[in-house]
Design an enzyme around this catalytic site. Structure first.
Site, PDB file in Angstrom:
ATOM      1  N   HIS A  38      -1.722  -2.829  -6.727  1.00 37.79           N
ATOM      2  CA  HIS A  38      -2.346  -2.454  -5.450  1.00 37.79           C
ATOM      3  C   HIS A  38      -3.860  -2.639  -5.534  1.00 37.79           C
ATOM      4  O   HIS A  38      -4.566  -1.778  -6.061  1.00 37.79           O
ATOM      5  CB  HIS A  38      -1.967  -1.000  -5.121  1.00 37.79           C
ATOM      6  CG  HIS A  38      -2.453  -0.519  -3.801  1.00 37.79           C
ATOM      7  ND1 HIS A  38      -2.663   0.810  -3.519  1.00 37.79           N
ATOM      8  CD2 HIS A  38      -2.764  -1.189  -2.654  1.00 37.79           C
ATOM      9  CE1 HIS A  38      -3.087   0.933  -2.281  1.00 37.79           C
ATOM     10  NE2 HIS A  38      -3.160  -0.261  -1.740  1.00 37.79           N
TER      11      HIS A  38
ATOM     12  N   ASN B 131      -3.579   6.378  -1.325  1.00 30.15           N
ATOM     13  CA  ASN B 131      -3.314   6.706   0.075  1.00 30.15           C
ATOM     14  C   ASN B 131      -2.816   8.136   0.286  1.00 30.15           C
ATOM     15  O   ASN B 131      -2.921   8.670   1.387  1.00 30.15           O
ATOM     16  CB  ASN B 131      -2.354   5.689   0.676  1.00 30.15           C
ATOM     17  CG  ASN B 131      -3.095   4.403   1.003  1.00 30.15           C
ATOM     18  OD1 ASN B 131      -4.213   4.450   1.505  1.00 30.15           O
ATOM     19  ND2 ASN B 131      -2.513   3.267   0.685  1.00 30.15           N
TER      20      ASN B 131
ATOM     21  N   SER C 136       0.833  -1.215   0.000  1.00 28.87           N
ATOM     22  CA  SER C 136       0.000   0.000   0.000  1.00 28.87           C
ATOM     23  C   SER C 136       0.856   1.248   0.000  1.00 28.87           C
ATOM     24  O   SER C 136       0.339   2.345  -0.209  1.00 28.87           O
ATOM     25  CB  SER C 136      -0.876   0.098   1.252  1.00 28.87           C
ATOM     26  OG  SER C 136      -1.134  -1.085   1.853  1.00 28.87           O
TER      27      SER C 136
HETATM   28  P1  NAD Z   1      -2.632  -9.706   6.697  1.00 28.08           P
HETATM   29  O1  NAD Z   1      -1.917  -9.524   7.992  1.00 28.08           O
HETATM   30  O2  NAD Z   1      -4.098 -10.015   6.696  1.00 28.08           O
HETATM   31  O3  NAD Z   1      -1.916 -10.920   5.878  1.00 28.08           O
HETATM   32  C1  NAD Z   1      -0.541 -11.051   5.728  1.00 28.08           C
HETATM   33  C2  NAD Z   1      -0.220 -12.540   5.557  1.00 28.08           C
HETATM   34  O4  NAD Z   1       1.159 -12.674   5.191  1.00 28.08           O
HETATM   35  C3  NAD Z   1      -0.437 -13.361   6.837  1.00 28.08           C
HETATM   36  O5  NAD Z   1      -1.293 -14.456   6.562  1.00 28.08           O
HETATM   37  C4  NAD Z   1       0.972 -13.852   7.173  1.00 28.08           C
HETATM   38  O6  NAD Z   1       0.998 -15.139   7.777  1.00 28.08           O
HETATM   39  C5  NAD Z   1       1.609 -13.871   5.790  1.00 28.08           C
HETATM   40  N1  NAD Z   1       3.065 -13.899   5.817  1.00 28.08           N
HETATM   41  C6  NAD Z   1       3.913 -13.258   6.666  1.00 28.08           C
HETATM   42  N2  NAD Z   1       5.194 -13.569   6.346  1.00 28.08           N
HETATM   43  C7  NAD Z   1       5.140 -14.420   5.284  1.00 28.08           C
HETATM   44  C8  NAD Z   1       6.133 -15.087   4.518  1.00 28.08           C
HETATM   45  N3  NAD Z   1       7.440 -14.960   4.775  1.00 28.08           N
HETATM   46  N4  NAD Z   1       5.717 -15.889   3.492  1.00 28.08           N
HETATM   47  C9  NAD Z   1       4.417 -16.046   3.220  1.00 28.08           C
HETATM   48  N5  NAD Z   1       3.423 -15.423   3.927  1.00 28.08           N
HETATM   49  C10 NAD Z   1       3.786 -14.626   4.944  1.00 28.08           C
HETATM   50  O7  NAD Z   1      -2.286  -8.428   5.823  1.00 28.08           O
HETATM   51  P2  NAD Z   1      -3.156  -7.778   4.633  1.00 28.08           P
HETATM   52  O8  NAD Z   1      -4.080  -6.778   5.190  1.00 28.08           O
HETATM   53  O9  NAD Z   1      -3.653  -8.874   3.756  1.00 28.08           O
HETATM   54  O10 NAD Z   1      -2.007  -6.932   3.862  1.00 28.08           O
HETATM   55  C11 NAD Z   1      -1.090  -7.555   2.999  1.00 28.08           C
HETATM   56  C12 NAD Z   1      -0.451  -6.518   2.100  1.00 28.08           C
HETATM   57  O11 NAD Z   1      -1.474  -5.843   1.359  1.00 28.08           O
HETATM   58  C13 NAD Z   1       0.331  -5.418   2.822  1.00 28.08           C
HETATM   59  O12 NAD Z   1       1.441  -5.059   2.055  1.00 28.08           O
HETATM   60  C14 NAD Z   1      -0.679  -4.283   2.895  1.00 28.08           C
HETATM   61  O13 NAD Z   1      -0.065  -3.012   2.999  1.00 28.08           O
HETATM   62  C15 NAD Z   1      -1.370  -4.435   1.562  1.00 28.08           C
HETATM   63  N6  NAD Z   1      -2.726  -3.857   1.475  1.00 28.08           N
HETATM   64  C16 NAD Z   1      -3.590  -3.965   2.532  1.00 28.08           C
HETATM   65  C17 NAD Z   1      -4.883  -3.426   2.414  1.00 28.08           C
HETATM   66  C18 NAD Z   1      -5.861  -3.533   3.563  1.00 28.08           C
HETATM   67  O14 NAD Z   1      -6.885  -2.822   3.551  1.00 28.08           O
HETATM   68  N7  NAD Z   1      -5.624  -4.402   4.533  1.00 28.08           N
HETATM   69  C19 NAD Z   1      -5.270  -2.795   1.225  1.00 28.08           C
HETATM   70  C20 NAD Z   1      -4.371  -2.737   0.153  1.00 28.08           C
HETATM   71  C21 NAD Z   1      -3.088  -3.280   0.303  1.00 28.08           C
END
Ligand code: NAD
Length: 283
Positions: free
Chosen positions: A140, A190, A119
């Site tokens: 994204h 953002n 993000s």
């Molecule tokens: P989340 O915490 O729900 O999921 C992250 C996952 O990554 C977890 O299941 C974790 O176990 C896994 N993980 C950690 N280390 C790992 C590794 N070495 N190998 C494989 N898997 C691993 O997070 P999220 O909200 O899904 O966010 C993920 C990404 O998306 C981030 O970069 C975030 O900035 C981006 N994002 C989030 C949103 C939102 O609204 N949450 C929106 C757009 C983008």
């Protein structure tokens, strides 16, 4: 180029959604996380969403079965060897993303495109750890992925026209509308959204309005489907603070300073919906 096999790394809320839309578009999808149980739970969750879609006649039982059949759980990143595209969606941490992109550069075939769902982190910096920066790009997606139509496509300094076109085509295949954005702090989404949320928090901090009233102003006055403080709770207040820090550091401009109340809530562990308490409380 044609993309038929995709690996999604990180089976969290974003990775699960991305895997779902890619599988629904007919891609073979390896869904990867550190632990197979996490992946299996996420696939069960997707199954529940698809069952709901069937009950509402949005998809057929056969489409649900085909989507689920395309999802392959794994905790082995080396399975990306036959992937045409990898979409990384692990937690927002530069060290971890760099480590994963270094590994991906070694295990994937030379033509494979490496995308990040970050993000806020710079795509150019992520690309620099690989030997194929022209094939690294930001993809994204918005939350919840199956519902939201936008994909902000972030072009790093070295990203090629060919990679950009492939990711535009792939986003369209997933039923999304891609928009090209340059690799600057906060991108467009953002850079606009977070200062607005931060300003709403300042209104509460300064006693200008209550949480509920600030939300009502934006819902009824600006036709937002939810108020900024409800949205902040939904995104996660730690994520909101993190992105404000990226904007503040990236532009070195005081207009992006995070509200002290936001910092205090994060320090208290009041992270929004996911922790049960943020600007609102959740059962
Ligand atoms: P989340 O915490 O729900 O999921 C992250 C996952 O990554 C977890 O299941 C974790 O176990 C896994 N993980 C950690 N280390 C790992 C590794 N070495 N190998 C494989 N898997 C691993 O997070 P999220 O909200 O899904 O966010 C993920 C990404 O998306 C981030 O970069 C975030 O900035 C981006 N994002 C989030 C949103 C939102 O609204 N949450 C929106 C757009 C983008």
């Amino acid at each position: 180029m044609s993309i038929s096999t995709v690996m999604v790394i990180g089976a969290g809320q974003m990775g699960g959604g991305i895997a779902q839309v890619a599988a629904a578009a007919g891609r073979k999808v390896y869904l990867n996380d550190v632990d197979l149980d996490i992946v299996k739970k996420r696939i069960s969750f997707i199954e529940g969403l698809l069952a709901k879609d069937v009950s509402k006649d949005r998809i057929t039982e056969a489409q649900k079965a085909a989507t689920l059949a395309n999802l392959i759980p794994t905790n082995d990143i080396a399975m990306a060897a036959d992937a045409d595209l990898v979409i990384e969606a692990v937690i927002e941490n530069m060290d971890l993303k760099s480590k994963i992109f270094t590994q991906l550069d070694e295990v994937t075939k030379p033509s494979c495109i490496l995308a990040s769902n970050t993000s806020s982190l710079p795509i150019t910096e992520i690309a620099a750890v690989t030997k194929r920066p022209e094939q690294v790009i930001g993809m994204h997606f918005m939350n919840p992925v199956p519902v939201m139509k936008l994909v902000e496509v972030i072009r790093g300094l070295a990203t090629s026209d060919e990679t950009l076109k492939a990711i535009f085509d792939e986003s369209v295949a997933y039923g999304k509308t891609p928009v090209e954005v340059r690799d600057v702090p906060g991108f467009v989404s953002n850079r606009l959204l977070m200062p607005m949320i931060n300003e709403a928090i300042f209104c509460v901090y300064e006693g200008v309005a209550t949480v509920e009233d600030a939300d009502t102003v934006m819902k009824l006055g600006m036709n937002w489907p939810m108020g900024p403080l409800t949205l902040a709770d939904f995104i996660g207040l730690d994520t909101c603070l993190y992105i404000m820090e990226v904007l503040y550091d990236g532009y070195a401009d005081s207009k992006y300073r995070p509200c002290p109340l936001l910092r205090q809530y994060v320090k208290a562990g009041w992270l929004g919906k996911k922790s049960g308490r943020g600007f609102y409380t959740y059962a």
